[in-house]
Design an enzyme around this catalytic site. Sequence first.
Site, PDB file in Angstrom:
ATOM      1  N   GLN A 150       1.002  -9.042  -6.275  1.00  0.00           N
ATOM      2  CA  GLN A 150       0.548 -10.429  -6.519  1.00  0.00           C
ATOM      3  C   GLN A 150       1.402 -11.128  -7.578  1.00  0.00           C
ATOM      4  O   GLN A 150       1.223 -12.330  -7.814  1.00  0.00           O
ATOM      5  CB  GLN A 150      -0.920 -10.449  -6.952  1.00  0.00           C
ATOM      6  CG  GLN A 150      -1.890  -9.936  -5.900  1.00  0.00           C
ATOM      7  CD  GLN A 150      -2.052 -10.867  -4.705  1.00  0.00           C
ATOM      8  OE1 GLN A 150      -1.676 -12.040  -4.731  1.00  0.00           O
ATOM      9  NE2 GLN A 150      -2.626 -10.346  -3.631  1.00  0.00           N
ATOM     10  N   ASN A 155      -5.229  -9.302  -8.045  1.00  0.00           N
ATOM     11  CA  ASN A 155      -5.411  -9.994  -6.770  1.00  0.00           C
ATOM     12  C   ASN A 155      -6.719 -10.764  -6.671  1.00  0.00           C
ATOM     13  O   ASN A 155      -6.844 -11.661  -5.860  1.00  0.00           O
ATOM     14  CB  ASN A 155      -5.314  -8.999  -5.607  1.00  0.00           C
ATOM     15  CG  ASN A 155      -6.112  -7.736  -5.839  1.00  0.00           C
ATOM     16  OD1 ASN A 155      -5.927  -7.054  -6.846  1.00  0.00           O
ATOM     17  ND2 ASN A 155      -7.016  -7.425  -4.939  1.00  0.00           N
ATOM     18  N   THR A 215       0.831  -1.206   0.000  1.00  0.00           N
ATOM     19  CA  THR A 215       0.000   0.000   0.000  1.00  0.00           C
ATOM     20  C   THR A 215       0.865   1.257   0.000  1.00  0.00           C
ATOM     21  O   THR A 215       0.640   2.185  -0.789  1.00  0.00           O
ATOM     22  CB  THR A 215      -0.929  -0.004   1.234  1.00  0.00           C
ATOM     23  OG1 THR A 215      -1.777  -1.163   1.149  1.00  0.00           O
ATOM     24  CG2 THR A 215      -1.786   1.236   1.296  1.00  0.00           C
ATOM     25  N   CYS A 240     -10.220  -6.829   0.739  1.00  0.00           N
ATOM     26  CA  CYS A 240     -10.193  -5.413   1.107  1.00  0.00           C
ATOM     27  C   CYS A 240     -11.542  -4.721   1.046  1.00  0.00           C
ATOM     28  O   CYS A 240     -11.629  -3.542   1.319  1.00  0.00           O
ATOM     29  CB  CYS A 240      -9.222  -4.673   0.219  1.00  0.00           C
ATOM     30  SG  CYS A 240      -7.624  -5.456   0.169  1.00  0.00           S
TER      31      CYS A 240
HETATM   32  N1  PLP Z   1      -1.649  -4.380  -4.343  1.00  0.00           N
HETATM   33  C1  PLP Z   1      -2.197  -5.588  -4.530  1.00  0.00           C
HETATM   34  C2  PLP Z   1      -2.414  -6.089  -5.911  1.00  0.00           C
HETATM   35  C3  PLP Z   1      -2.559  -6.361  -3.430  1.00  0.00           C
HETATM   36  O1  PLP Z   1      -3.121  -7.568  -3.619  1.00  0.00           O
HETATM   37  C4  PLP Z   1      -2.340  -5.845  -2.128  1.00  0.00           C
HETATM   38  C5  PLP Z   1      -2.769  -6.604  -0.924  1.00  0.00           C
HETATM   39  O2  PLP Z   1      -3.756  -7.301  -0.944  1.00  0.00           O
HETATM   40  C6  PLP Z   1      -1.748  -4.582  -2.010  1.00  0.00           C
HETATM   41  C7  PLP Z   1      -1.415  -3.878  -3.125  1.00  0.00           C
HETATM   42  C8  PLP Z   1      -1.479  -3.991  -0.658  1.00  0.00           C
HETATM   43  O3  PLP Z   1      -0.325  -4.573  -0.080  1.00  0.00           O
HETATM   44  P1  PLP Z   1      -0.097  -4.528   1.502  1.00  0.00           P
HETATM   45  O4  PLP Z   1      -1.114  -5.426   2.108  1.00  0.00           O
HETATM   46  O5  PLP Z   1       1.318  -5.013   1.668  1.00  0.00           O
HETATM   47  O6  PLP Z   1      -0.234  -3.111   1.908  1.00  0.00           O
END
Ligand code: PLP
Length: 365
Positions: free
Chosen positions: A177, A149, A70, A324
Amino acid sequence: MIYMDNAATTRLSGRALEAMMPYLTEQYANPAGTYSFTHASNAAMEKARKQVADVIGATSAEIFFTSGGTESDNWALKGTMRANEKKGRHLIISAIEHHAILHSAKALEREGFEVTVLPVDADGVVAPEAVEAAIRPDTVLVSIMAANNEIGTIEPLEAIGAVCKRHGVIFHTDAVQGFLKVPFQAKTLGADMISISGHKIHAPKGIGALYIRKGMKPAAKLLPYIMGGHQENEMRAGTENLPQIAAFGVAAELGRKEQKHAAEHMEQLRAHIVERLQQELPGVVFIGGGAPHVLSLSLPGYRSEVLMNFLDRNGICVSRSSACKQGRRSHVLEAMGLSPKVIDGAIRVSFSRYTTMDEADALCD
Ligand code: PLP
């Protein structure tokens, strides 16, 4: 308990846990210090940086540790757009990006930047021609994810990277991913920035990195996002999270060694489940696909939360689509143009190298 939600997060590997312990106990020195007690901390950090860099054929200097995918996504988008305001204010993303990208783009819109959201086809693929057609003289950045994802679709990044290069546009990919699931090398991908995350590869939650290509000229083309001290080559302030960095390094190295074998194993699990369900579950629809760890499927006429709760009562963890978002229809499935019935009956099953064939059969049963 059968855990089949590895796209949401993975279990911590024992070796990664071991790797972090010294930095949670005796070896607590701040890597930024100058006395000899800090040397081991510093060495551990640089070892981990190389372990992560090696997975994608990058140099250590191109890896900047963050708190996860993120933050890397927020940094790539906001840092690039704000640094290049004089060149232009236009950003291109796809409709199926993770919310870390979508919401960062929305925030940039509120700051006066313009965002083009590209559609995807019925398989969830972004056409490189559509990227090219959307590029304008004031386009600064294109951000397209590596693997989705929710549906596992792999995007044609090399072709998109080539388009961006031809037009002198900066190219970022959210490879959270894709990292260690889909083999790629930073150079051949043609990306200027790549977001990755530890907890999807058996490292702890709360650690990740942004790859920044050497030629990206940090500070000129990308502003730091977290301000403060001089850490991470002045690009990401804050005392480094050394225990997690050490674990991330070990998990990355283990993942690199196991990648081919793990991918084959997960492909077999997926193929087996698809074959069984096709025979035994009339009406099942499979959605997208590509990355070995994600299988998205739908039972039109049923509701995802009912399916998910039913599996949960049987000790099997799967997710509705993405971990999410609660209670909302998936923007990814909607962007693919699927019918509401298919969307409402969709669940995501996702594997790791630890998932077994017996567990796959238990899911089918
Ligand atoms: N981007 C994608 C494609 C994801 O699947 C995720 C998490 O599910 C994230 C970003 C966010 O990553 P993090 O959980 O390390 O903040």
